[in-house]
Design a protein around this motif. Sequence first.
Motif, PDB file in Angstrom:
ATOM      1  N   VAL A   1       2.758   9.495  -6.339  1.00 52.00           N
ATOM      2  CA  VAL A   1       3.259  10.787  -6.658  1.00 52.00           C
ATOM      3  C   VAL A   1       4.009  10.576  -7.985  1.00 52.00           C
ATOM      4  CG1 VAL A   1       5.477  11.851  -5.820  1.00 52.00           C
ATOM      5  CG2 VAL A   1       3.682  10.919  -4.264  1.00 52.00           C
ATOM      6  N   TRP A   2       4.795   9.393  -8.239  1.00 56.52           N
ATOM      7  CA  TRP A   2       5.293   9.481  -9.649  1.00 56.52           C
ATOM      8  C   TRP A   2       4.262   9.732 -10.708  1.00 56.52           C
ATOM      9  CZ3 TRP A   2       7.485   4.135 -11.649  1.00 56.52           C
ATOM     10  CH2 TRP A   2       8.089   4.306 -12.972  1.00 56.52           C
TER      11      TRP A   2
ATOM     12  N   PHE B   1       0.731  -1.197   0.009  1.00 58.56           N
ATOM     13  CA  PHE B   1      -0.089   0.043  -0.006  1.00 58.56           C
ATOM     14  C   PHE B   1       1.029   1.146  -0.067  1.00 58.56           C
ATOM     15  CE2 PHE B   1      -2.815   3.005   2.157  1.00 58.56           C
ATOM     16  CZ  PHE B   1      -3.790   3.541   1.301  1.00 58.56           C
ATOM     17  N   LEU B   2       2.058   1.286   0.731  1.00 56.59           N
ATOM     18  CA  LEU B   2       2.699   2.206   0.927  1.00 56.59           C
ATOM     19  C   LEU B   2       3.483   2.641  -0.606  1.00 56.59           C
ATOM     20  CD1 LEU B   2       4.545   4.501   2.400  1.00 56.59           C
ATOM     21  CD2 LEU B   2       5.948   2.861   3.120  1.00 56.59           C
ATOM     22  N   ALA B   3       3.813   1.280  -1.230  1.00 57.45           N
ATOM     23  CA  ALA B   3       4.596   1.560  -2.458  1.00 57.45           C
ATOM     24  C   ALA B   3       3.270   2.151  -3.441  1.00 57.45           C
ATOM     25  CB  ALA B   3       4.791   0.038  -2.919  1.00 57.45           C
ATOM     26  N   GLY B   4       2.088   1.705  -3.196  1.00 51.00           N
ATOM     27  CA  GLY B   4       1.004   2.305  -4.215  1.00 51.00           C
ATOM     28  C   GLY B   4       0.876   3.872  -4.054  1.00 51.00           C
ATOM     29  N   LEU B   5       1.230   4.469  -2.857  1.00 52.24           N
ATOM     30  CA  LEU B   5       1.056   5.796  -2.402  1.00 52.24           C
ATOM     31  C   LEU B   5       2.092   6.298  -3.096  1.00 52.24           C
ATOM     32  CD1 LEU B   5      -0.065   5.832   1.247  1.00 52.24           C
ATOM     33  CD2 LEU B   5      -1.514   6.276  -0.678  1.00 52.24           C
ATOM     34  N   VAL B   6       3.396   6.072  -2.895  1.00 46.88           N
ATOM     35  CA  VAL B   6       4.551   6.671  -3.508  1.00 46.88           C
ATOM     36  C   VAL B   6       4.567   6.580  -5.028  1.00 46.88           C
ATOM     37  CG1 VAL B   6       6.867   6.328  -3.845  1.00 46.88           C
ATOM     38  CG2 VAL B   6       6.030   6.153  -1.554  1.00 46.88           C
ATOM     39  N   LEU B   7       4.081   5.352  -5.659  1.00 46.38           N
ATOM     40  CA  LEU B   7       3.636   5.536  -7.079  1.00 46.38           C
ATOM     41  C   LEU B   7       2.721   6.515  -7.547  1.00 46.38           C
ATOM     42  CD1 LEU B   7       3.781   1.631  -7.323  1.00 46.38           C
ATOM     43  CD2 LEU B   7       5.449   3.119  -8.480  1.00 46.38           C
TER      44      LEU B   7
ATOM     45  N   VAL C   1       1.646   4.932 -19.380  1.00 50.44           N
ATOM     46  CA  VAL C   1       0.475   3.841 -19.163  1.00 50.44           C
ATOM     47  C   VAL C   1       1.052   2.936 -17.869  1.00 50.44           C
ATOM     48  CG1 VAL C   1       1.345   2.335 -21.166  1.00 50.44           C
ATOM     49  CG2 VAL C   1      -1.145   2.257 -20.023  1.00 50.44           C
ATOM     50  N   TYR C   2       2.372   2.190 -17.915  1.00 49.92           N
ATOM     51  CA  TYR C   2       2.881   1.500 -16.945  1.00 49.92           C
ATOM     52  C   TYR C   2       2.979   2.304 -15.376  1.00 49.92           C
ATOM     53  CZ  TYR C   2       2.210  -2.880 -19.530  1.00 49.92           C
ATOM     54  OH  TYR C   2       1.898  -3.732 -20.045  1.00 49.92           O
ATOM     55  N   VAL C   3       3.257   3.592 -15.668  1.00 51.22           N
ATOM     56  CA  VAL C   3       3.220   4.112 -14.254  1.00 51.22           C
ATOM     57  C   VAL C   3       1.822   4.149 -13.657  1.00 51.22           C
ATOM     58  CG1 VAL C   3       3.732   6.254 -13.196  1.00 51.22           C
ATOM     59  CG2 VAL C   3       5.194   5.549 -14.939  1.00 51.22           C
ATOM     60  N   ASP C   4       1.064   4.262 -14.511  1.00 52.57           N
ATOM     61  CA  ASP C   4      -0.368   4.303 -13.829  1.00 52.57           C
ATOM     62  C   ASP C   4      -0.960   2.970 -13.807  1.00 52.57           C
ATOM     63  OD1 ASP C   4      -3.189   5.484 -13.658  1.00 52.57           O
ATOM     64  OD2 ASP C   4      -3.745   4.278 -15.661  1.00 52.57           O
ATOM     65  N   ILE C   5      -0.673   1.932 -14.382  1.00 44.30           N
ATOM     66  CA  ILE C   5      -0.754   0.504 -14.269  1.00 44.30           C
ATOM     67  C   ILE C   5      -0.228   0.184 -12.582  1.00 44.30           C
ATOM     68  CG2 ILE C   5      -0.465  -1.922 -14.695  1.00 44.30           C
ATOM     69  CD1 ILE C   5      -0.836  -0.912 -17.839  1.00 44.30           C
ATOM     70  N   ALA C   6       1.023   0.539 -12.827  1.00 43.76           N
ATOM     71  CA  ALA C   6       1.752  -0.132 -11.113  1.00 43.76           C
ATOM     72  C   ALA C   6       1.067   1.004  -9.951  1.00 43.76           C
ATOM     73  CB  ALA C   6       3.081   0.710 -11.320  1.00 43.76           C
TER      74      ALA C   6
ATOM     75  N   TYR D   1       1.515  11.296 -10.494  1.00 43.52           N
ATOM     76  CA  TYR D   1       1.119  12.767 -10.680  1.00 43.52           C
ATOM     77  C   TYR D   1       2.197  13.378 -11.292  1.00 43.52           C
ATOM     78  CZ  TYR D   1       0.464  17.629  -8.728  1.00 43.52           C
ATOM     79  OH  TYR D   1       0.101  18.921  -8.770  1.00 43.52           O
ATOM     80  N   HIS D   2       3.528  13.280 -10.918  1.00 42.28           N
ATOM     81  CA  HIS D   2       4.615  13.951 -11.716  1.00 42.28           C
ATOM     82  C   HIS D   2       4.450  13.870 -13.165  1.00 42.28           C
ATOM     83  CE1 HIS D   2       8.570  14.381 -13.303  1.00 42.28           C
ATOM     84  NE2 HIS D   2       8.638  15.427 -12.386  1.00 42.28           N
ATOM     85  N   GLY D   3       4.136  12.534 -13.603  1.00 44.39           N
ATOM     86  CA  GLY D   3       4.238  12.240 -15.259  1.00 44.39           C
ATOM     87  C   GLY D   3       2.712  13.114 -15.510  1.00 44.39           C
ATOM     88  N   ILE D   4       2.010  13.152 -14.738  1.00 41.17           N
ATOM     89  CA  ILE D   4       0.507  13.921 -15.178  1.00 41.17           C
ATOM     90  C   ILE D   4       1.081  15.451 -15.493  1.00 41.17           C
ATOM     91  CG2 ILE D   4      -1.766  14.811 -14.580  1.00 41.17           C
ATOM     92  CD1 ILE D   4      -2.114  12.003 -13.523  1.00 41.17           C
ATOM     93  N   ARG D   5       1.720  15.727 -14.612  1.00 40.28           N
ATOM     94  CA  ARG D   5       2.005  17.317 -14.625  1.00 40.28           C
ATOM     95  C   ARG D   5       3.212  17.665 -15.596  1.00 40.28           C
ATOM     96  NH1 ARG D   5      -0.739  20.914 -13.097  1.00 40.28           N
ATOM     97  NH2 ARG D   5       0.877  22.264 -12.238  1.00 40.28           N
ATOM     98  N   THR D   6       3.876  16.880 -15.992  1.00 42.69           N
ATOM     99  CA  THR D   6       4.850  16.984 -16.927  1.00 42.69           C
ATOM    100  C   THR D   6       4.793  16.723 -18.182  1.00 42.69           C
ATOM    101  OG1 THR D   6       6.310  15.006 -16.086  1.00 42.69           O
ATOM    102  CG2 THR D   6       6.726  17.265 -14.907  1.00 42.69           C
ATOM    103  N   SER D   7       3.698  16.160 -18.342  1.00 46.65           N
ATOM    104  CA  SER D   7       3.516  15.372 -19.795  1.00 46.65           C
ATOM    105  C   SER D   7       2.543  16.471 -20.441  1.00 46.65           C
ATOM    106  CB  SER D   7       2.777  14.026 -19.722  1.00 46.65           C
ATOM    107  OG  SER D   7       2.153  13.765 -20.986  1.00 46.65           O
ATOM    108  N   PRO D   8       3.045  16.810 -21.978  1.00 45.70           N
ATOM    109  CA  PRO D   8       2.121  17.437 -22.597  1.00 45.70           C
ATOM    110  C   PRO D   8       0.560  17.006 -22.780  1.00 45.70           C
ATOM    111  CG  PRO D   8       4.129  16.871 -23.867  1.00 45.70           C
ATOM    112  CD  PRO D   8       4.220  16.212 -22.451  1.00 45.70           C
ATOM    113  N   LYS D   9       0.402  15.751 -22.767  1.00 46.64           N
ATOM    114  CA  LYS D   9      -0.774  15.061 -22.658  1.00 46.64           C
ATOM    115  C   LYS D   9      -1.648  15.044 -21.424  1.00 46.64           C
ATOM    116  CE  LYS D   9       0.066  12.662 -26.996  1.00 46.64           C
ATOM    117  NZ  LYS D   9      -0.031  11.144 -27.537  1.00 46.64           N
TER     118      LYS D   9
END
Length: 151
Positions: A36-37, A28-34, A52-57, A39-47
Amino acid sequence: MGTETSTSIAFELGVDTRLTLLITGLIFLAGLVLGVWKYHGIRTSPKAAAHVYVDIAHRAALLYAFAGVLLAVFTELSGWPTAVNLGADLVVLTFFIVAITSYIWHGLRRDTTNQLAGDIDRFTGLTMVALIGGEIGGFLVLFTGFLHAQF
């Protein structure tokens, strides 16, 4: 002032249940930390989307954590010996962790959007068969232990 009393029922979980909850808590802790990753991908992506695999993880870790809590309940209510329950839990939880790790690996590498698309090599095919057998078989051990003890 009145005297307040509280009734407390002491109940100690079995070591198999405690270890299952410990591992589940780490997932569960890993899921919470993931998250954050992600969210970072969402904030820094032009789209405005993480890979997709960050989201899946992220999603898998959160879902597997709740599945782990369910395993812990069946473990605690199982009539099988501690070693049998713990073995079943560890098989299932190991496959959960291996799956999350593979999703993280693909998210880091950004090498695919579908690891099972196209030709699947022998190792991947055998891994999927082991995952299916391990997860279903491990749970069936706990579930039959529950049925045996409770009915």
